[in-house]
Design an enzyme around this catalytic site. Structure first.
Site, short mmCIF file in Angstrom:
data_model
loop_
_atom_site.label_atom_id
_atom_site.label_comp_id
_atom_site.label_asym_id
_atom_site.label_seq_id
_atom_site.Cartn_x
_atom_site.Cartn_y
_atom_site.Cartn_z
N ASP A 171 8.46 4.84 -10.73
CA ASP A 171 9.56 4.79 -9.95
C ASP A 171 10.68 5.69 -10.43
OD1 ASP A 171 11.05 3.84 -7.87
OD2 ASP A 171 11.46 1.87 -9.16
N ASN A 211 6.32 0.84 1.44
CA ASN A 211 6.56 2.15 1.24
C ASN A 211 6.21 2.82 2.65
OD1 ASN A 211 5.56 2.94 -1.99
ND2 ASN A 211 7.83 2.43 -1.16
#
Ligand code: IPE
Ligand code: IPE
Ligand code: MG
Length: 241
Positions: free
Chosen positions: A19, A67
């Protein structure tokens, strides 16, 4: 490094939530896709390091079910990056004797990505040093629901269902649970990753943004893991005996 990794106490399986690509790019005044592009270098370094250290399974969270809600342009950039990275890095996998596999709803990926992935999986299938698992269009709840549907479709008697059988219906069925889960970028959450499998994983969080993550960061996480006492619900005394 002041401390040396104990090769007798390595996690067999490390999972990483990669991330911070967007913030990395934004901090440089660039578009988010630039961060994803630079994340590939971190993937290469981490994969090679993990194999050299002796890790058997490395799962990388590359794209979550959620996502898909990102802007179309970012999804497209990520998907073409996936295609080019797999294409370019299959050589690295072969040189390092690493087998590629995936978890997730990979059917929902663009056909070009599916094709590239299938070719790399086929080419690397005989490799034995480490298995690299890419979580693509993956989420833990999706996986658990899927397992449940398939258990029912197979007509498994509810009396017979136990953890071992349930596990056989997960996408990670032939992989041990990760002993160590790493998340970069200073976020302290799971974001729907491996919900079943991380029941007893050691969690490690670092502020490092993914494009800056390197071998030393992986080593640091493993050393930190090796200094922990895993008790699995027992007492300290029971563990030490
Ligand atoms: C991780 O970086 C990559 C993916 C989720 C695909 P992000 O894109 O989430 O970057 P941040 O968290 O916005 O900085
Ligand atoms: C988790 O990161 C998914 C991946 C790294 C692929 P996100 O950036 O999507 O997670 P949230 O939205 O911050 O929880
Ligand atoms: Mg993020």
């Amino acid at each position: 490094m002041s401390q040396i990794i104990d090769t007798n106490n390595l996690p067999k399986h490390i999972a990483i939530t990669m991330d911070g690509n967007g913030r990395w790019a934004e901090s440089k005044g660039k578009i988010r896709a630039f961060g994803h592009k630079n994340g590939v270098k971190a993937v290469r370094d981490t994969v090679e390091a993990a194999a050299e250290i002796g890790i058997k399974f490395l799962t990388l969270y590359a794209f979550s079910t959620e996502n898909w809600s990102r802007p179309k342009s970012e999804i497209n950039a990520l998907m073409s990056l996936l295609v080019s990275a797999i294409n370019k890095e299959t050589k690295t996998l072969m040189n390092n004797n690493i087998k590629l596999s995936t978890i997730g709803a990979t059917d929902s990926l663009p056909s070009k990505a599916k094709k590239e992935l299938n070719e790399a999986i086929e080419e690397t299938k005989g490799n034995t040093r480490m298995t690299l698992i890419l979580a693509l269009s993956y989420s833990g709840r999706w996986e658990i629901l899927n397992a449940t549907k398939n258990l029912i479709a197979d007509g498994i008697n509810h009396e017979k269902i136990n953890e071992q059988i349930f596990q056989q219906y997960l996408t990670t069925k032939s992989v041990p649970d990760p002993e160590l889960l790493i998340r970069t970028s200073g976020e302290y959450r799971i974001s729907n990753f491996l919900l079943w499998q991380i029941a007893y994983s050691e969690l490690y969080f670092t502020n490092r943004l993914w494009p800056d993550f390197r071998r030393q960061d992986l080593e640091k996480a493993i050393l930190n893991y090796q200094n922990r006492e895993r008790r699995f619900g027992k007492t300290k005394k029971q563990i030490q005996n």
